[in-house]
Enzyme design. Sequence first.
Site, PDB file in Angstrom:
ATOM      1  N   TYR A  66       0.802  -1.227   0.000  1.00 22.69           N
ATOM      2  CA  TYR A  66       0.000   0.000   0.000  1.00 22.69           C
ATOM      3  C   TYR A  66       0.835   1.277   0.000  1.00 22.69           C
ATOM      4  O   TYR A  66       0.271   2.365  -0.073  1.00 22.69           O
ATOM      5  CB  TYR A  66      -0.964  -0.011   1.189  1.00 22.69           C
ATOM      6  CG  TYR A  66      -2.169  -0.897   0.950  1.00 22.69           C
ATOM      7  CD1 TYR A  66      -3.117  -0.560  -0.002  1.00 22.69           C
ATOM      8  CD2 TYR A  66      -2.329  -2.079   1.653  1.00 22.69           C
ATOM      9  CE1 TYR A  66      -4.216  -1.373  -0.240  1.00 22.69           C
ATOM     10  CE2 TYR A  66      -3.424  -2.909   1.429  1.00 22.69           C
ATOM     11  CZ  TYR A  66      -4.359  -2.552   0.478  1.00 22.69           C
ATOM     12  OH  TYR A  66      -5.430  -3.368   0.239  1.00 22.69           O
ATOM     13  N   GLU A 152      -2.298 -30.827  10.459  1.00 18.31           N
ATOM     14  CA  GLU A 152      -2.474 -30.141   9.182  1.00 18.31           C
ATOM     15  C   GLU A 152      -3.624 -29.146   9.203  1.00 18.31           C
ATOM     16  O   GLU A 152      -3.469 -27.995   8.789  1.00 18.31           O
ATOM     17  CB  GLU A 152      -2.721 -31.164   8.069  1.00 18.31           C
ATOM     18  CG  GLU A 152      -3.072 -30.525   6.730  1.00 18.31           C
ATOM     19  CD  GLU A 152      -3.569 -31.530   5.700  1.00 18.31           C
ATOM     20  OE1 GLU A 152      -4.079 -31.088   4.655  1.00 18.31           O
ATOM     21  OE2 GLU A 152      -3.454 -32.741   5.941  1.00 18.31           O
ATOM     22  N   ASP A 204      -3.634 -35.476   6.255  1.00 18.56           N
ATOM     23  CA  ASP A 204      -4.467 -36.352   5.430  1.00 18.56           C
ATOM     24  C   ASP A 204      -3.624 -37.407   4.728  1.00 18.56           C
ATOM     25  O   ASP A 204      -2.477 -37.123   4.325  1.00 18.56           O
ATOM     26  CB  ASP A 204      -5.216 -35.536   4.369  1.00 18.56           C
ATOM     27  CG  ASP A 204      -6.455 -34.852   4.913  1.00 18.56           C
ATOM     28  OD1 ASP A 204      -6.999 -35.316   5.930  1.00 18.56           O
ATOM     29  OD2 ASP A 204      -6.880 -33.833   4.317  1.00 18.56           O
TER      30      ASP A 204
END
Length: 324
Positions: A66, A152, A204
């Site tokens: 910015y 995770e 997973d």
Amino acid sequence: MCFRQPRTCCSTTGRVKEGWLIMSVPRTPDSRLIHIQIKVVMLRVLGIIQKLLEEGKHASKRDIYYTDVAIFRNVQAIDQAINDICIYFHCSRHSLNVVSVSKGLVMGCLSYDDDGRRIDCMKYSCTGISVPVHTHLVRYITSFAEYILLVEKETVFQRLANDGYCRKNRCIVLSGKGYPDIATRSFLRLLKEKLNLPVFALVDGDPYGLDILLTYKFGSLSMAYDAEVLVTPCIYWLGIHFSDCETFGVPKEFLLPLSRPDERKASAILQKAYVKHYVPLWSKQVEIMLQLGVKLEIEAVASVSLSFLAECYLPSKIQNGSYL
């Protein structure tokens, strides 16, 4: 094109002579324009970094964005410029006073000073607390934990928090909420170094879960220059494994078919020579995924019963040494 080296403790590459860094510019019009745009962004970022260092202040990538939206266009351009600067000057990101907003969470048997404030993570065992952004300012780390559990997913982290996992087990639970940011990776490395505790990872049983785990263990190619403070080499893969189906009675219908992106990610992992060399058992799990064409998510195992993860799965896997 050239620019003056900023007044920092960072070293420079061999292309620097008498305080100047020389940048070649391609001759073809299109590539020359793109190259110049990249270097303009880098020069602008360098100027901001120099000011931060001189004033002893810190800024995030979005803060930098910015300051000059017209030049930067997007935050990704700033991220690439910072990577290039770190490579040119052989330095880490935190030495440039550029920080990332932490998305990671931590809870459990852990206390530390964060820039003068004493943080007791046991007070946040029902929700977790954000991982510290300025890892280099963390001091006086104390813990009576027996291990670190790396999770995770944020949903799994919150489930463990709701089940009071840290109150029933002497541990530290950490989550990067998917692919980890710099602060989470750096904090895990710091905890491992200071506490010398085993790190168990729950991800997973699919290619993306393993890829996240590989990021913690081996780092990422784009930030190889910062591997010394971001990589945690000694991590055990606690689960999810395909053998968990039989061991814990997970119904076979909970196995999901691999998607095309899953298959491509799995193939890409197997093409990494260091995976087969350093973690052959992990590589074997990926081969099984491709052979069977299926994957197994944490939620599938957790669905056996309401508090199955906290009260049965995790304690059993750790106590029996069922990890890779």
